[in-house]
Design a protein around this motif. Structure first.
Motif: not given
Length: 450
Positions: A206-211
């Motif tokens: 999985f890949e989870i991106n944030y600011g």
């Protein structure tokens, strides 16, 4: 009162913080120390004891920051027998205060490490990053950093992926297990503004991106995110791993690091030049060349285990040479020239396992040296950068990267000799254990036939 320590001040007073936490029903507070690997080392403190430790410091074994990857005490790392195994004092940074949404009635404070006489443990990752940022500040810039983490979700009993096959962005796989939804739900409550979440190329990846945020805050959030993902997954009956290459026949996990500079004088993005053919300013080119020039040394911090070096092979969306290119996912540095305030550089070297404080420090230290030298990178090439032989290869082993780190005097000076000595000694201890280990491959290859 407002806590001030070593020139750092916080926006909230300790009195106000403790009153707020008591009103919110907080019972315990984690005093967290990021170690050399980005793992949280902590003590759990009852709320009514927090004031004393916040004002005077919390004692913890001083060698904790320099433990190796198996938590072994490594001789010769300055913080052990040399100090008679003395305690360090953890001084909480009140600006990191947060309620932990995946724990009941618990808050946390990220801490900095000092000896009893107030001397910093200069090898502690937060100190290393602060040291580098101070040099960037002298040049008139602030760094904005965004991190992209990939990780695998595994069955904790078998340590195999939660599903098979390659289903990148497949909706049913995005939601195949409840972990990602829970992460997306909880992370904003601790200040991590999630942008996207999806399954990646590998099965169960999985890949989870944030600011993006200012550099030290971005590192704190990366530290929080990684440790939080592992804890949330465990609570739901899964194991999350940021190990770079857990399976020899599946995708590796990276932590692409996006960087832009803001001019302190103008408040504008210092990487943007709309009149340039690539939309990049001289500052962006100098910073790029710094990252290229010092890539071999920086790689020790961005790929800090032997396993990491399985990632850097051609045609796997990971860099295999010291290169750059506009919008090129095969290059080490991908120039994201959007021709607006979003223009930035993406360093694709850092692995998911890397310590966010140290990988960010490596990116900025190399960039600072580029800004000082004011040298231009090679001309951009057509096609994939990984297919151009004029770009030199990256180190292929951690041994090579550690040698490069020790030889690169300018880069080493920015990070600090104390850090480099502690870090390389611990890593060489891990390498010695790695080289002494008989692998499954060796047994399968030789045991029966020979």
């Amino acid at each position: 009162m407002t806590i001030t320590h070593k020139g750092q001040s916080t926006a909230i007073s300790l009195d106000q913080l403790l009153a707020d936490w008591e009103e919110q029903g907080i019972r315990t507070v984690l005093f967290e120390l990021p170690d050399m690997h980005g793992v949280a080392r902590s003590k759990l403190i009852p709320l009514n004891k927090v004031r004393g430790y916040a004002e005077k410091g919390l004692n913890m074994y001083g060698g904790t920051v320099a433990l190796d990857s198996r938590s072994f005490v490594v001789p010769g790392t300055r913080y052990n027998e040399e100090k008679n195994y003395a305690d360090q004092m953890l001084i909480p940074d009140l600006s990191t205060a947060a309620v932990v949404p995946w724990l009941s009635g618990t808050a946390r404070l990220i801490c900095d490490a000092y000896w009893q006489d107030g001397t910093p443990l200069h090898a502690a990752p937060r100190h290393v990053l602060r040291r580098v940022l101070a040099e960037l500040d002298k040049l008139g810039y602030e760094a904005v950093i965004g991190l992209e983490y990939e990780f695998y979700l595994l069955d904790p009993m078998t340590m195999t992926p939660v599903f098979n096959g390659l289903h990148i962005f497949n909706t049913s796989r995005n939601l195949a297990v409840p972990v990602t939804e829970r992460i997306v739900e909880l992370m904003p409550q601790i200040g991590i503004d999630i942008i996207t979440a999806n399954c990646e190329y590998g099965p169960g990846q999985f890949e989870i991106n944030y600011g993006a945020h200012s550099a030290l805050h971005a590192a704190d959030l990366g530290f929080t995110f990684k440790n939080g993902v592992k804890m949330i997954a465990r609570q739901l009956g899964y194991h999350a791993t940021f190990m770079t290459k857990p399976f020899s026949d599946q995708s590796a996990s990276g932590a692409h690091t996006h960087v832009s500079l803001v001019s302190k004088a103008t408040g504008q993005n210092a990487f943007l030049d709309a009149d340039d053919p690539h939309g990049l300013s001289p500052t962006a080119y100098y910073f790029t060349q710094g990252m290229l020039k010092h890539a071999n040394a920086a790689m020790a911090l961005m790929a800090p285990t032997p396993n990491c070096y399985h990632r850097f092979v051609p045609h796997h969306f990971a860099p295999s040479n010291i290169s750059w290119g506009p919008e090129d996912r095969s290059a080490m540095i991908r120039a994201k020239n959007s021709r607006d305030e979003r223009t930035h550089l993406e360093n694709r070297l850092p692995t998911a396992l890397s310590n966010p404080y140290l990988s960010i420090a490596a990116v900025i230290a190399a960039g600072v040296l580029g800004l000082r030298d004011q040298e231009l990178p090679p001309a951009a090439v057509s096609g994939l950068a990984e297919e151009h032989s004029e770009f030199p290869p990256l180190p292929t082993t951690l041994d090579e990267a550690l040698d490069a780190l020790e030889r690169d005097d300018e880069f080493r000076q920015l990070l600090g000799d104390e850090f480099v000595e502690v870090f390389t000694r611990a890593k060489r201890s891990e390498l010695a254990r790695f080289k002494a280990h008989v692998t499954d491959w060796e047994r399968e290859e030789y045991l029966e036939i020979y």
